[in-house]
Design a protein around this motif. Sequence first.
Motif, PDB file in Angstrom:
ATOM      1  N   VAL A  96      54.297  13.999  53.813  1.00 37.66           N
ATOM      2  CA  VAL A  96      54.745  13.394  55.064  1.00 37.66           C
ATOM      3  C   VAL A  96      56.269  13.414  55.045  1.00 37.66           C
ATOM      4  CG1 VAL A  96      54.718  11.345  56.527  1.00 37.66           C
ATOM      5  CG2 VAL A  96      52.712  11.885  55.116  1.00 37.66           C
ATOM      6  N   ALA A 100      57.038   7.342  54.770  1.00 40.54           N
ATOM      7  CA  ALA A 100      55.776   6.962  55.414  1.00 40.54           C
ATOM      8  C   ALA A 100      55.437   5.524  55.087  1.00 40.54           C
ATOM      9  CB  ALA A 100      54.651   7.887  54.949  1.00 40.54           C
ATOM     10  N   VAL A 137      50.243   5.054  60.505  1.00 43.82           N
ATOM     11  CA  VAL A 137      51.304   5.602  59.660  1.00 43.82           C
ATOM     12  C   VAL A 137      52.577   5.713  60.485  1.00 43.82           C
ATOM     13  CG1 VAL A 137      52.008   7.446  58.108  1.00 43.82           C
ATOM     14  CG2 VAL A 137      49.567   6.929  58.398  1.00 43.82           C
ATOM     15  N   VAL A 139      56.034   7.232  60.556  1.00 40.69           N
ATOM     16  CA  VAL A 139      56.694   8.358  59.899  1.00 40.69           C
ATOM     17  C   VAL A 139      58.155   8.369  60.311  1.00 40.69           C
ATOM     18  CG1 VAL A 139      56.723  10.850  59.595  1.00 40.69           C
ATOM     19  CG2 VAL A 139      54.538   9.658  59.846  1.00 40.69           C
TER      20      VAL A 139
END
Length: 776
Positions: A96, A100, A137, A139
Amino acid sequence: MLNLRIFGIVITMLTLVLSCGKSPKTLREVSSFGDNWQFKLDNAPNSPWDTVSLPHTAKIEPLVVNDQWQGTATYKKDYEVKSLKGKKRFFYFEGVMQEAKVYINDSLVADHKGGYLPFTVDATNYLMQNAKNTITVKVINVDDATIPPGKALSVLDFNLFGGIYRNVYSIETNEIYITDAVAANKVNGGGLLVKFDTINKELASGFVKTHLRNDSDKERAIKLQVSLKDAEKNEVHTSITDLKIAANSDISHVEEIQVANPKLWSPNAPNLYKVEVSILEGETPIDFKIESIGIRNIKLTDTAFYLNGEKLFLNGTNRHQEYPYVGYALSDEAQYRDAYKIKEAGFNFVRLSHYPHAEAFMKACDELGLLVMNCIPGWQFIGGEEFVKNSVQDVKDLARRDRNHPSVIFWENSLNESGMTNEYMQLVNEVLEAELPYEDTYSAGWINDSSYDLFIPARQHAKPPFYWNNFEEKGRPIVIAEYGDWEYYAQNAGFNQKEFSDLKESERSSRQARNSGEKGLLQQALNYQEAFNSNLKGAQSIGHANWLMFDYNRGYSDDLETSGISDIFRIPKFSYYFYKSQKDIGMKEFGEPMVFIASYWTEESTPKIKVFSNAEEVALYLNDSLIARKKPTINSISEKLPHPPFEFDLSEFKSGQLKAIGYVGGKEVTTHKIITPEEAVKLELSADVKNIAISENHPDVVFVYAKITDKNGTLVPGATNRVLFKVKGNSAELIGENPVKAEAGIATILLRTTSKTGSIEINAESENLESTHLKI
């Protein structure tokens, strides 16, 4: 073919039938977790949520990324959870970009920093059983000097494309389980660690170290079964050991293994084995893991690299993992196609500049036989205390993720072209040594420091005309980690100051787009040839890697970096065929005889024809009349090459067909023809699926090419028509400028499948050209 993880369906890693005859038991359920995510950019809070599949890029970018998107994005997904009694549930994120924050039902369960290495979330205690749950999530992809590579995007030499851009998996297993190597965070431990320390043609001996965890509230008696199987599924080792593991604790078990007459791994014979480890409680299997491994012996000396006891020169390239438009969000199949193209170009070695690449790419290197220099993130920057802490963790996580790959021979635990302190270099090498305390663990650094086993300078880090040819330091082997670009871009002429005196600086450069014309493409190939030949004169050079395989975007630049031997769409330039010609005939799968005429043979072409071939002799014909039959041209920029080019002087251009025939032992082995193109009249469509088909199980990305040809099917290299692409159905979408202007006779668009597909139909049309369609 690459044993790709199936993405989009639930898979079971294995079922065991116990010798007592009981029914098979299902073990460790690993499911793709890439479908049906909701996504939005946080700078547009009132916008609707988009439904997306992973891998996913936070923003589709233009071909030339002048101002890459940065910011925070949110991904969320609802999913049902049944009873977890006696079970564990994990989420495994392959990558990611670049921080994250993971929430399960509004509880923050992980905050992972670093965009290139995996992390695991233990969700067990946060999930509601027999109910709907939500994973969210956040990001974050912004300039952050604490997260390697650390340098601000506006001054970085590559891009940091945001999003959950690699695969995510849901893992369900039992309370006693084999850990993940990275998540366990154990020095020289965690997960499965396989090491062969004595290897020859008669016997290979080593061990399998397994890390087990008991998350239940009582001591458990278990059996650990370790098996090793070859590619034909023959069992070459098996053992069962009784163990006890206390409540809420972990243990490591080391099992010694021996293999008689091992099938050794090498670039020409990438033989693989599978280590299968299972946990049984009584007679019931409760967890299982499989690891593909290769048995090979590597040794580094002052002046050579040895593989399985034989000296091997490392002929390599560099790779950035970027695709146009979607950035880093490649499918496993796309990763494999890149590795295949590198191998097909004649290379046996790849440097993963300047960060860890995807797990699918690593597996492809194992299966195809590509040696790897593995790199931590870094480029022209070193930060403060937190940056160093995170960089050290990168060294640990990279070693733990990739230690079982036979392809990995060097660990570049060096911040590329950065002013590393002595303290930093000593620290990262001590960390690597602790993680992999073996004689064949070789560190690599761009600074000539004794902390590193291998010195990896670039040609531009030394002065012409000798560069590193005269480097002499006892105990310091070197790999020229980059060559062929900067010494021609900045110094503009390499060795050929007088020869290039009539060229503009842009014409001397290796940075030539595929539409630069014959003159530019020939110059790039000549530069690579000269530098390749020069590198072979260094007594302590054990290998080299050109800069680079594919064109790419840079964070600070408003144009593509075009020194790739293929363009960003993976279409070869002339220099690709120079490298392909350096591969000896007879190598398995990739050692075919080849000959290539480096010309379009138009009125603008030079009558001095260069032919790349690995044959002993080449005959060149013009309209079926023999021009000459020659051996390769040996001169000051070719005398060290495995296969120098062939040069023919036709004195003048005559329209028609050029044909080159390659001979070995006096026998014809290969042919290449080119024909002077006529007027452009039609389109020809093809998809880049030659070596691995579009996935039928999960989203894939593949290039579609519309070649503009004359009535005979000959490419018209000067054609720049705008081509409109269309796709039928809702199972795939086209990404990129559309219509798109052809470059050197080929228009390219990116096809992304969005669901399981039976067939896809693509149409291409352009004004005044015959349209065409393609079914995949």
